[in-house]
Scaffold this motif. Sequence first.
Motif, PDB file in Angstrom:
ATOM      1  N   ALA A  77      57.371  46.772  39.323  1.00 47.62           N
ATOM      2  CA  ALA A  77      57.439  46.909  37.877  1.00 47.62           C
ATOM      3  C   ALA A  77      56.095  46.695  37.210  1.00 47.62           C
ATOM      4  N   SER A  78      55.298  45.742  37.674  1.00 45.09           N
ATOM      5  CA  SER A  78      54.034  45.413  37.037  1.00 45.09           C
ATOM      6  C   SER A  78      52.882  45.728  37.976  1.00 45.09           C
ATOM      7  N   VAL A  79      51.829  46.326  37.411  1.00 44.56           N
ATOM      8  CA  VAL A  79      50.616  46.587  38.156  1.00 44.56           C
ATOM      9  C   VAL A  79      49.578  45.592  37.681  1.00 44.56           C
ATOM     10  N   ALA A  80      48.943  44.917  38.620  1.00 44.45           N
ATOM     11  CA  ALA A  80      48.003  43.861  38.279  1.00 44.45           C
ATOM     12  C   ALA A  80      46.578  44.271  38.629  1.00 44.45           C
ATOM     13  N   LYS A  81      45.630  43.666  37.913  1.00 40.26           N
ATOM     14  CA  LYS A  81      44.235  43.707  38.337  1.00 40.26           C
ATOM     15  C   LYS A  81      43.979  42.407  39.096  1.00 40.26           C
ATOM     16  N   ILE A  82      43.534  42.547  40.332  1.00 39.20           N
ATOM     17  CA  ILE A  82      43.406  41.389  41.210  1.00 39.20           C
ATOM     18  C   ILE A  82      41.950  41.179  41.587  1.00 39.20           C
ATOM     19  N   LEU A  83      41.468  39.967  41.371  1.00 44.94           N
ATOM     20  CA  LEU A  83      40.115  39.576  41.774  1.00 44.94           C
ATOM     21  C   LEU A  83      40.193  38.843  43.108  1.00 44.94           C
ATOM     22  N   ILE A  84      39.534  39.390  44.121  1.00 39.23           N
ATOM     23  CA  ILE A  84      39.466  38.768  45.439  1.00 39.23           C
ATOM     24  C   ILE A  84      38.116  38.063  45.555  1.00 39.23           C
ATOM     25  N   VAL A  85      38.139  36.754  45.751  1.00 41.30           N
ATOM     26  CA  VAL A  85      36.908  35.979  45.933  1.00 41.30           C
ATOM     27  C   VAL A  85      36.903  35.499  47.381  1.00 41.30           C
ATOM     28  N   GLU A  86      36.183  36.198  48.222  1.00 43.31           N
ATOM     29  CA  GLU A  86      36.248  35.987  49.678  1.00 43.31           C
ATOM     30  C   GLU A  86      34.947  36.493  50.304  1.00 43.31           C
TER      31      GLU A  86
END
Length: 230
Positions: free
Chosen positions: A2-11
């Motif tokens: 239902a929801s599309v997210a903006k995801i920040l990967i800190v790795e």
Amino acid sequence: MASVAKILIVEDDAHIRRLLRAAVQRAGHGVVEATSAREGLSLLDIEKPDVVLLDLGLPDRDGLELIQPMRSRSNATLIVVSAREDTAEKVAALDLGADDYLTKPFDTEELLARIRTAMRHRTPDQETERVIETGDVRIDLAHRRVERDGQDVHLTPKEYGVLAELSRRPDRVVSHAQLLRAVWGAAQEDRVDYLRIAVRGLRQKLEPDPSRPRLIVNELAVGYRLSARG
């Protein structure tokens, strides 16, 4: 979903970063990547992500030191994804403000489930108005009302306090210290025995089989999680 997210990967580990990126892109989310603490904080301000996946072993700063600055600068859901398995590390991350903790190596489907939960319940401004339904239990936070099979359930003030705190973050682990501070006050945050008594009472009143709890799940030596699936 239902929801599309903006995801920040800190790795900083390229292999883990590729694995995370592939998993979240497969689910339709947008991805922004940082390889250091400094870059992560910068992208947090610029990109305004919905979810942050944070490694603790960063080259320029310990990830634990990032949690509070990130929490103060953003309302993004913060999920720690780390190889550190020590219980004290998990508790520290949660107490500093992380929303969840996933230990490497991890199952990508579990990661996506955690993200779905984060997006489904990402309504902080309306938190006190929410109704949580899980299995045959209905928790109305606005009216401080709890029902099981349509019947009102009487809870003690402490039992309700614990249940309400867990309900505000369904499917996310809440540490013992967080629950004790919220319900009993900071002076009692070491009294895990108080919390165990309240949880025992909740299970007796809400679980079909209190000896095999499915609603309030124990995270060994860390805290408790309210299952939103019942």
